[in-house]
Design a protein around this motif. Structure first.
Motif, PDB file in Angstrom:
ATOM      1  N   SER A  22       0.837  -1.190   0.000  1.00 48.29           N
ATOM      2  CA  SER A  22       0.000   0.000   0.000  1.00 48.29           C
ATOM      3  C   SER A  22       0.878   1.248   0.000  1.00 48.29           C
ATOM      4  O   SER A  22       2.038   1.217   0.449  1.00 48.29           O
ATOM      5  N   ILE A  23       0.308   2.346  -0.494  1.00 49.11           N
ATOM      6  CA  ILE A  23       1.042   3.620  -0.467  1.00 49.11           C
ATOM      7  C   ILE A  23       1.345   4.015   0.972  1.00 49.11           C
ATOM      8  O   ILE A  23       2.418   4.580   1.253  1.00 49.11           O
ATOM      9  N   GLY A  24       0.451   3.688   1.890  1.00 52.28           N
ATOM     10  CA  GLY A  24       0.716   3.979   3.301  1.00 52.28           C
ATOM     11  C   GLY A  24       1.948   3.248   3.810  1.00 52.28           C
ATOM     12  O   GLY A  24       2.776   3.820   4.528  1.00 52.28           O
ATOM     13  N   GLU A  25       2.076   1.962   3.427  1.00 54.57           N
ATOM     14  CA  GLU A  25       3.255   1.190   3.832  1.00 54.57           C
ATOM     15  C   GLU A  25       4.526   1.778   3.222  1.00 54.57           C
ATOM     16  O   GLU A  25       5.563   1.892   3.899  1.00 54.57           O
ATOM     17  N   LEU A  26       4.463   2.143   1.941  1.00 54.78           N
ATOM     18  CA  LEU A  26       5.629   2.717   1.276  1.00 54.78           C
ATOM     19  C   LEU A  26       6.027   4.044   1.888  1.00 54.78           C
ATOM     20  O   LEU A  26       7.219   4.344   2.039  1.00 54.78           O
ATOM     21  N   SER A  27       5.041   4.863   2.262  1.00 55.87           N
ATOM     22  CA  SER A  27       5.363   6.157   2.872  1.00 55.87           C
ATOM     23  C   SER A  27       6.035   5.961   4.229  1.00 55.87           C
ATOM     24  O   SER A  27       6.933   6.728   4.603  1.00 55.87           O
ATOM     25  N   PHE A 142      -6.512   6.761  -0.699  1.00 54.34           N
ATOM     26  CA  PHE A 142      -5.227   7.016  -1.353  1.00 54.34           C
ATOM     27  C   PHE A 142      -4.136   6.176  -0.696  1.00 54.34           C
ATOM     28  O   PHE A 142      -3.342   5.521  -1.382  1.00 54.34           O
ATOM     29  N   LYS A 143      -4.077   6.164   0.632  1.00 57.07           N
ATOM     30  CA  LYS A 143      -3.036   5.420   1.345  1.00 57.07           C
ATOM     31  C   LYS A 143      -3.191   3.915   1.182  1.00 57.07           C
ATOM     32  O   LYS A 143      -2.214   3.168   1.278  1.00 57.07           O
ATOM     33  N   ARG A 144      -4.419   3.466   0.949  1.00 54.18           N
ATOM     34  CA  ARG A 144      -4.660   2.025   0.819  1.00 54.18           C
ATOM     35  C   ARG A 144      -4.463   1.521  -0.609  1.00 54.18           C
ATOM     36  O   ARG A 144      -4.454   0.311  -0.836  1.00 54.18           O
ATOM     37  N   ALA A 145      -4.325   2.445  -1.556  1.00 56.77           N
ATOM     38  CA  ALA A 145      -4.043   2.032  -2.935  1.00 56.77           C
ATOM     39  C   ALA A 145      -2.730   1.269  -2.969  1.00 56.77           C
ATOM     40  O   ALA A 145      -1.784   1.589  -2.242  1.00 56.77           O
ATOM     41  N   ARG A 146      -2.666   0.257  -3.839  1.00 50.56           N
ATOM     42  CA  ARG A 146      -1.499  -0.626  -3.835  1.00 50.56           C
ATOM     43  C   ARG A 146      -0.624  -0.443  -5.068  1.00 50.56           C
ATOM     44  O   ARG A 146      -1.097  -0.124  -6.154  1.00 50.56           O
ATOM     45  N   VAL A 147       0.665  -0.647  -4.837  1.00 51.35           N
ATOM     46  CA  VAL A 147       1.665  -0.566  -5.899  1.00 51.35           C
ATOM     47  C   VAL A 147       2.385  -1.899  -5.950  1.00 51.35           C
ATOM     48  O   VAL A 147       2.806  -2.433  -4.919  1.00 51.35           O
ATOM     49  N   ASP A 148       2.531  -2.452  -7.156  1.00 51.66           N
ATOM     50  CA  ASP A 148       3.251  -3.718  -7.315  1.00 51.66           C
ATOM     51  C   ASP A 148       4.741  -3.458  -7.209  1.00 51.66           C
ATOM     52  O   ASP A 148       5.313  -2.677  -7.974  1.00 51.66           O
ATOM     53  N   MET A 149       5.393  -4.108  -6.261  1.00 50.47           N
ATOM     54  CA  MET A 149       6.819  -3.916  -6.031  1.00 50.47           C
ATOM     55  C   MET A 149       7.594  -5.143  -6.504  1.00 50.47           C
ATOM     56  O   MET A 149       7.278  -6.281  -6.149  1.00 50.47           O
ATOM     57  N   LYS A 150       8.607  -4.902  -7.335  1.00 51.86           N
ATOM     58  CA  LYS A 150       9.519  -5.951  -7.786  1.00 51.86           C
ATOM     59  C   LYS A 150      10.840  -5.746  -7.052  1.00 51.86           C
ATOM     60  O   LYS A 150      11.489  -4.702  -7.213  1.00 51.86           O
ATOM     61  N   ILE A 151      11.228  -6.708  -6.230  1.00 55.95           N
ATOM     62  CA  ILE A 151      12.416  -6.556  -5.390  1.00 55.95           C
ATOM     63  C   ILE A 151      13.545  -7.417  -5.939  1.00 55.95           C
ATOM     64  O   ILE A 151      13.415  -8.643  -6.074  1.00 55.95           O
ATOM     65  N   ILE A 152      14.659  -6.757  -6.271  1.00 58.13           N
ATOM     66  CA  ILE A 152      15.869  -7.465  -6.703  1.00 58.13           C
ATOM     67  C   ILE A 152      16.699  -7.681  -5.439  1.00 58.13           C
ATOM     68  O   ILE A 152      17.195  -6.731  -4.827  1.00 58.13           O
ATOM     69  N   LYS A 153      16.834  -8.914  -5.018  1.00 52.22           N
ATOM     70  CA  LYS A 153      17.450  -9.205  -3.727  1.00 52.22           C
ATOM     71  C   LYS A 153      18.949  -8.936  -3.734  1.00 52.22           C
ATOM     72  O   LYS A 153      19.596  -8.948  -4.777  1.00 52.22           O
ATOM     73  N   ARG A 154      19.500  -8.711  -2.554  1.00 51.43           N
ATOM     74  CA  ARG A 154      20.905  -8.312  -2.455  1.00 51.43           C
ATOM     75  C   ARG A 154      21.870  -9.401  -2.877  1.00 51.43           C
ATOM     76  O   ARG A 154      23.028  -9.131  -3.178  1.00 51.43           O
TER      77      ARG A 154
END
Length: 367
Positions: A22-27, A142-154
């Motif tokens: 969620s945008i809230g989590e990202l913020s 707005f804060k609950r809207a979701r964004v797809d995150m692609k994580i490239i691991k370390r």
């Protein structure tokens, strides 16, 4: 090795994960310093307010956004690889976006959008310079809207990880290749990016180049500095196989971040000595074409002169290269050689030109 073998091998170099946030989590991650959107990039990837407003409109309408790619660094922090402007716009709208010095940006006040015309003058929370703001329910949505995150691991291979960065940020980008390299270098090592920035600000270097403001704005002087670092000691067999100079420099960035402080100090010292000597011998005249018949330098900055003279000098340091008069004499030897006639480089690819200029410069300064 078959194509299937190559596919499998490359896939093993990139360890990824994917999930919506969620945008809230990202913020919250942004406030806690756990996601780095690299404020340095704001000078490069800059959206107009109309573009920002269309993004905010998309979030409010529930239109899915493109995936955001992040690379997990050695400290576990997420470096944004692709999605800098999207996240920057969202955080600016929410009033939490900070610049390189930690100062808050002015919160975004939207302009009219294609569907939500009433978005014009709207802010996230009530502001003095906004005609209205989202209400409490709209802010929650707005804060609950979701964004797809692609994580490239370390654990992903560094070269493969940042080849992905270049690919994602080069399609349709208005940035120059060197601006993309700068973003790439910041993502790999901010310390090395700051070293390069500091080296490129050396007064003798800038005065010797005397580039137009447009080329400096496009960071061409930084590309020239990288050429100096990577080419001055490159074996002639390596020069012959460079191919596309832009691809060569981008690939070589990975090796730059492996330079320790001693190597960086040594490179800086050579760089300073070369351009101090060029400045004392005549400055920008030394790196322009010399007209033997008129006895004067003509035209703008010349890559031929840079490759033969600056790289030739750098190749032989710390050997004594002589005084200003000797340097001026060697400059004249360059332009009186039949191989470097007035139109020698017209229509010639950079790698083909360098096969002649760099070895010539090394011979020129070998005695």
């Amino acid at each position: 090795m078959t194509l299937e073998d190559e596919i499998g091998n490359y896939r093993r170099q990139i360890a990824t994960d994917s999930y919506p946030m969620s945008i809230g989590e990202l913020s919250n991650l942004y406030r806690d310093g756990e996601i780095d959107i690299h404020p340095e990039f704001q000078r490069i990837f800059r959206w107009e307010d109309s573009q920002k407003s269309r993004l905010i409109e998309s979030v409010l309408l529930g239109i899915p956004l493109p995936s955001v790619f992040v690379a997990q660094n050695e400290k576990g922090i997420w470096d944004v690889v692709d999605g800098v402007q999207r996240l920057s716009t969202i955080f600016q709208f929410m009033g939490i976006l900070r610049d390189e010095d930690g100062r808050l940006y002015e919160p975004l006040v939207c302009s009219s959008a294609p569907f939500l015309t009433n978005l014009e003058g709207c802010s996230y929370e009530p502001l003095l310079d906004a005609s209205h703001s989202l209400d409490a329910t709209q802010r929650l949505d707005f804060k609950r809207a979701r964004v797809d995150m692609k994580i490239i691991k370390r654990e992903s291979d560094n070269r493969a990880k940042y080849d992905l960065f270049q690919r994602l940020n080069s399609f349709g980008s208005v940035a120059t290749q060197q601006e993309l390299r700068n973003c790439l270098l910041v993502s790999m090592s901010k310390r090395h990016f700051e070293w390069l920035t500091d080296v490129c600000a050396y007064p003798a270097f800038l005065e010797a180049l005397e580039l137009p403001e447009r080329l400096v704005d496009e960071r061409y002087h930084m590309e020239l500095a990288l050429r100096f670092v990577f080419l001055r000691l490159l074996p002639e067999s390596g020069i012959a196989s460079i191919g596309n100079i832009g691809d060569f420099l981008t690939s070589a960035l990975v090796s730059l971040v492996e330079y320790d402080n001693s190597r960086l100090d040594s490179e800086r010292e050579v760089f300073a000595k070369v351009f101090d000597s060029i400045l004392q011998a005549g400055g920008s005249e030394i790196l322009r074409r010399w007209n033997p018949s008129k006895g004067r330098a003509e035209g703008p900055f010349s890559l031929t002169a840079f490759e033969a003279i600056a790289l030739g000098m750098g190749h032989h340091l710390p050997a004594d290269l002589g005084d200003a008069e000797i340097l001026r004499a060697k400059r004249e030897l360059l332009w009186t050689d039949p191989a470097f006639s007035a139109r020698h480089a017209t229509g010639v690819r950079a790698d083909q030109r360098m096969k002649k200029t760099i070895p010539f410069g090394r011979r020129l300064f070998s005695c």
